[in-house]
Design a protein around this motif. Structure first.
Motif, PDB file in Angstrom:
ATOM      1  N   GLU A  10      42.526  46.326   2.319  1.00 45.03           N
ATOM      2  CA  GLU A  10      41.055  46.491   1.843  1.00 45.03           C
ATOM      3  C   GLU A  10      40.450  47.710   2.749  1.00 45.03           C
ATOM      4  OE1 GLU A  10      40.126  44.816  -0.611  1.00 45.03           O
ATOM      5  OE2 GLU A  10      41.650  43.220  -1.047  1.00 45.03           O
ATOM      6  N   ILE A  11      39.237  47.859   2.219  1.00 40.05           N
ATOM      7  CA  ILE A  11      38.463  48.833   3.139  1.00 40.05           C
ATOM      8  C   ILE A  11      38.323  48.125   4.424  1.00 40.05           C
ATOM      9  CG2 ILE A  11      36.019  49.754   3.063  1.00 40.05           C
ATOM     10  CD1 ILE A  11      36.027  49.782   0.015  1.00 40.05           C
ATOM     11  N   GLY A  12      38.209  48.911   5.416  1.00 40.98           N
ATOM     12  CA  GLY A  12      38.074  48.385   6.753  1.00 40.98           C
ATOM     13  C   GLY A  12      39.211  47.214   7.099  1.00 40.98           C
ATOM     14  N   GLN A  13      40.286  47.363   6.449  1.00 45.03           N
ATOM     15  CA  GLN A  13      41.337  46.262   6.803  1.00 45.03           C
ATOM     16  C   GLN A  13      40.790  44.962   7.284  1.00 45.03           C
ATOM     17  OE1 GLN A  13      41.288  49.718   8.576  1.00 45.03           O
ATOM     18  NE2 GLN A  13      42.264  49.920   6.449  1.00 45.03           N
ATOM     19  N   SER A  14      39.772  44.391   6.500  1.00 45.98           N
ATOM     20  CA  SER A  14      39.184  43.262   6.848  1.00 45.98           C
ATOM     21  C   SER A  14      38.646  42.431   5.407  1.00 45.98           C
ATOM     22  CB  SER A  14      38.139  43.416   7.793  1.00 45.98           C
ATOM     23  OG  SER A  14      37.217  42.225   8.028  1.00 45.98           O
ATOM     24  N   TRP A  15      38.683  41.173   5.522  1.00 50.00           N
ATOM     25  CA  TRP A  15      38.049  40.411   4.381  1.00 50.00           C
ATOM     26  C   TRP A  15      36.439  40.597   4.440  1.00 50.00           C
ATOM     27  CZ3 TRP A  15      41.500  40.302   1.108  1.00 50.00           C
ATOM     28  CH2 TRP A  15      43.017  39.658   1.232  1.00 50.00           C
ATOM     29  N   ARG A  16      36.195  40.875   5.424  1.00 49.50           N
ATOM     30  CA  ARG A  16      34.489  41.116   5.512  1.00 49.50           C
ATOM     31  C   ARG A  16      33.698  40.058   5.045  1.00 49.50           C
ATOM     32  NH1 ARG A  16      32.986  47.132   3.899  1.00 49.50           N
ATOM     33  NH2 ARG A  16      34.103  46.678   2.013  1.00 49.50           N
ATOM     34  N   HIS A  17      33.936  38.792   5.299  1.00 53.87           N
ATOM     35  CA  HIS A  17      33.077  37.788   4.891  1.00 53.87           C
ATOM     36  C   HIS A  17      31.679  37.943   5.048  1.00 53.87           C
ATOM     37  CE1 HIS A  17      36.732  34.883   4.909  1.00 53.87           C
ATOM     38  NE2 HIS A  17      36.679  35.284   3.981  1.00 53.87           N
ATOM     39  N   LEU A  18      31.294  38.457   6.253  1.00 56.41           N
ATOM     40  CA  LEU A  18      29.959  38.601   6.728  1.00 56.41           C
ATOM     41  C   LEU A  18      29.201  39.495   5.628  1.00 56.41           C
ATOM     42  CD1 LEU A  18      27.640  37.731   8.652  1.00 56.41           C
ATOM     43  CD2 LEU A  18      28.121  39.602  10.017  1.00 56.41           C
ATOM     44  N   GLU A  19      29.886  40.699   5.410  1.00 55.32           N
ATOM     45  CA  GLU A  19      29.193  41.578   4.560  1.00 55.32           C
ATOM     46  C   GLU A  19      29.249  40.988   3.076  1.00 55.32           C
ATOM     47  OE1 GLU A  19      31.418  42.078   6.815  1.00 55.32           O
ATOM     48  OE2 GLU A  19      31.279  44.163   7.593  1.00 55.32           O
ATOM     49  N   THR A  20      30.245  40.176   2.801  1.00 54.51           N
ATOM     50  CA  THR A  20      30.191  39.582   1.400  1.00 54.51           C
ATOM     51  C   THR A  20      28.881  38.686   1.157  1.00 54.51           C
ATOM     52  OG1 THR A  20      32.553  39.606   1.224  1.00 54.51           O
ATOM     53  CG2 THR A  20      31.656  37.871  -0.345  1.00 54.51           C
ATOM     54  N   PHE A  21      28.762  37.901   2.194  1.00 48.91           N
ATOM     55  CA  PHE A  21      27.748  36.990   2.063  1.00 48.91           C
ATOM     56  C   PHE A  21      26.340  37.752   2.222  1.00 48.91           C
ATOM     57  CE2 PHE A  21      24.487  34.230   4.064  1.00 48.91           C
ATOM     58  CZ  PHE A  21      24.526  32.852   3.524  1.00 48.91           C
ATOM     59  N   GLY A  22      26.196  38.684   2.911  1.00 50.83           N
ATOM     60  CA  GLY A  22      25.099  39.584   2.988  1.00 50.83           C
ATOM     61  C   GLY A  22      24.868  40.254   1.681  1.00 50.83           C
ATOM     62  N   VAL A  23      25.626  40.847   0.829  1.00 51.69           N
ATOM     63  CA  VAL A  23      25.422  41.635  -0.176  1.00 51.69           C
ATOM     64  C   VAL A  23      25.158  40.771  -1.341  1.00 51.69           C
ATOM     65  CG1 VAL A  23      26.298  43.305  -1.880  1.00 51.69           C
ATOM     66  CG2 VAL A  23      26.803  43.714   0.499  1.00 51.69           C
ATOM     67  N   LEU A  24      25.987  39.627  -1.520  1.00 51.53           N
ATOM     68  CA  LEU A  24      25.547  38.674  -2.668  1.00 51.53           C
ATOM     69  C   LEU A  24      24.417  38.038  -2.407  1.00 51.53           C
ATOM     70  CD1 LEU A  24      29.384  37.048  -3.074  1.00 51.53           C
ATOM     71  CD2 LEU A  24      27.883  38.986  -4.523  1.00 51.53           C
ATOM     72  N   GLY A  25      24.064  37.536  -1.151  1.00 52.45           N
ATOM     73  CA  GLY A  25      22.709  37.119  -0.839  1.00 52.45           C
ATOM     74  C   GLY A  25      21.491  37.912  -1.186  1.00 52.45           C
ATOM     75  N   ALA A  26      21.783  39.232  -0.864  1.00 56.36           N
ATOM     76  CA  ALA A  26      20.742  40.204  -1.281  1.00 56.36           C
ATOM     77  C   ALA A  26      20.437  40.433  -2.624  1.00 56.36           C
ATOM     78  CB  ALA A  26      20.999  41.639  -0.595  1.00 56.36           C
ATOM     79  N   TRP A  27      21.545  40.224  -3.580  1.00 55.25           N
ATOM     80  CA  TRP A  27      21.251  40.503  -4.797  1.00 55.25           C
ATOM     81  C   TRP A  27      20.790  38.998  -5.477  1.00 55.25           C
ATOM     82  CZ3 TRP A  27      21.597  43.983  -8.651  1.00 55.25           C
ATOM     83  CH2 TRP A  27      22.458  45.283  -8.172  1.00 55.25           C
ATOM     84  N   ALA A  28      21.209  37.890  -4.840  1.00 55.32           N
ATOM     85  CA  ALA A  28      20.527  36.863  -5.207  1.00 55.32           C
ATOM     86  C   ALA A  28      18.914  36.857  -4.833  1.00 55.32           C
ATOM     87  CB  ALA A  28      21.117  35.630  -4.455  1.00 55.32           C
ATOM     88  N   VAL A  29      18.371  37.243  -3.652  1.00 58.09           N
ATOM     89  CA  VAL A  29      16.998  37.393  -3.378  1.00 58.09           C
ATOM     90  C   VAL A  29      16.373  38.054  -4.479  1.00 58.09           C
ATOM     91  CG1 VAL A  29      15.390  37.870  -1.758  1.00 58.09           C
ATOM     92  CG2 VAL A  29      17.328  36.665  -1.043  1.00 58.09           C
ATOM     93  N   LEU A  30      17.057  39.592  -4.698  1.00 62.08           N
ATOM     94  CA  LEU A  30      16.281  40.345  -5.739  1.00 62.08           C
ATOM     95  C   LEU A  30      16.333  39.646  -7.035  1.00 62.08           C
ATOM     96  CD1 LEU A  30      15.477  43.172  -6.392  1.00 62.08           C
ATOM     97  CD2 LEU A  30      17.880  43.856  -6.733  1.00 62.08           C
ATOM     98  N   GLY A  31      17.313  39.209  -7.549  1.00 64.05           N
ATOM     99  CA  GLY A  31      17.253  38.444  -8.809  1.00 64.05           C
ATOM    100  C   GLY A  31      16.354  37.366  -8.975  1.00 64.05           C
ATOM    101  N   LEU A  32      16.304  36.608  -8.102  1.00 65.62           N
ATOM    102  CA  LEU A  32      15.282  35.387  -7.910  1.00 65.62           C
ATOM    103  C   LEU A  32      13.799  36.059  -7.952  1.00 65.62           C
ATOM    104  CD1 LEU A  32      17.278  32.870  -5.854  1.00 65.62           C
ATOM    105  CD2 LEU A  32      16.544  32.886  -8.146  1.00 65.62           C
ATOM    106  N   VAL A  33      13.631  37.073  -7.163  1.00 66.81           N
ATOM    107  CA  VAL A  33      12.103  37.496  -7.186  1.00 66.81           C
ATOM    108  C   VAL A  33      11.799  38.376  -8.491  1.00 66.81           C
ATOM    109  CG1 VAL A  33      10.747  39.530  -6.251  1.00 66.81           C
ATOM    110  CG2 VAL A  33      12.240  38.121  -4.721  1.00 66.81           C
ATOM    111  N   LEU A  34      12.660  38.922  -9.085  1.00 66.85           N
ATOM    112  CA  LEU A  34      12.512  39.693 -10.333  1.00 66.85           C
ATOM    113  C   LEU A  34      12.678  38.690 -11.810  1.00 66.85           C
ATOM    114  CD1 LEU A  34      14.608  43.358 -10.110  1.00 66.85           C
ATOM    115  CD2 LEU A  34      11.987  43.004 -10.075  1.00 66.85           C
TER     116      LEU A  34
END
Length: 282
Positions: A229-253
């Motif tokens: 994988e990119i960065g040789q890691s599962w990157r859980h923190l980034e996964t949470f952050g990006v999906l969370g950002a899309w959730a916030v954007l969607g719930l606003v729009l």
């Protein structure tokens, strides 16, 4: 009983009723089984190939990515398609005429979409774990699967509602499907994208599909597979952050766009769309 509780209860009842209906409708059942069957066949054909130097089956690696893709499809495309279809047939206008009807309508769609997503997930997960060696899920993996699923639904359903609000007839979905298929191609669903050009990786990392696939792979595959994988890691923190950002954007729009769409609904608009639908079919 307060108005909010009453509306929520009506929405839940509506969602359960629509979900039950899908299990008694052959076309809907085919929509569950056929895509899952095609994906499982594709993964079986990939079973002899391996992922880079790991020696791990490409088919087994594709399974969690395909589950992530199905979540994205359910959240984005199913919600959008339902809104467009029910704008055309007047369902939205009828709900608009009922006090708090649009709120109950959207709650029902959330229940329906989550239920459909769970069924689609299980149709891939259960036979996939039987067929492919190496796919595993302990308690930690199950917890990861649940939070990625919940956050993925929150990230995609509001955006699906926004997309559905922007188009007025089902034929317009082609304009959405083409970029969606392109994103699937670059998001590592069928093969890790660690060898892709960095600019292409960057595009994939902006959108939820890549992160849903990555999160699902982290829940089902051995930790050694993180090396491809990119960065040789599962990157859980980034996964949470990006999906969370899309959730916030969607719930606003989504509430803004849905209110605007509802204000524009009228009997003449529905009649006009019906006439165009009849002319298309004729």
């Amino acid at each position: 009983m307060s108005i909010a509780v009453s509306v929520a209860k009506a929405g839940l009842v509506r969602g359960r009723s629509e979900l039950r209906h899908t299990f008694t409708n052959f076309q809907d059942l085919w929509g569950y089984v056929f895509p899952a069957g095609i994906l499982l066949v594709v993964m079986l054909l990939q079973r002899g190939a391996t992922v880079g130097p790991t020696g791990f089956s490409l088919g087994a690696t594709t399974l969690p990515g395909a589950i992530g893709m199905s979540i994205a499809f359910s959240g984005l495309m199913s919600v959008a398609a339902q809104l467009i279809t029910e704008r055309e047939d007047g369902t939205l206008l009828r709900n608009k005429a009922i006090p708090h009807g649009m709120t109950g309508y959207m709650i029902g769609k959330i229940v329906l979409t989550i239920g459909m997503s769970v069924v689609s997930l299980l149709l891939l997960l259960i036979p996939g774990m039987i067929i492919f060696d190496g796919v595993q899920m302990g308690i930690a993996g199950a917890v990861t699967l649940v939070w990625v699923f919940v956050l993925g639904m929150a990230a995609t359903m509001p955006i699906g509602a926004v997309i559905g609000s922007l188009f007025s007839n089902p034929t317009s979905m082609g304009f959405v499907m083409l970029p969606m298929m392109g994103l699937i191609g670059i998001s590592g669903i069928f093969y890790p994208i660690g060898k892709f050009p960095e600019w292409l990786q960057g595009i994939a990392e902006v959108f939820p599909i890549y992160w849903l696939g990555l999160g699902m792979r982290s829940s089902m595959l051995p930790d050694s597979l993180a090396s491809v994988e990119i960065g040789q890691s599962w990157r859980h923190l980034e996964t949470f952050g990006v999906l969370g950002a899309w959730a916030v954007l969607g719930l606003v729009l989504a509430p803004i766009v849905l209110r605007r769409m509802a204000r524009r609904e009228s009997g003449s608009a529905v009649a006009s769309r019906r006439e165009r639908a009849i002319s298309r079919r004729g």
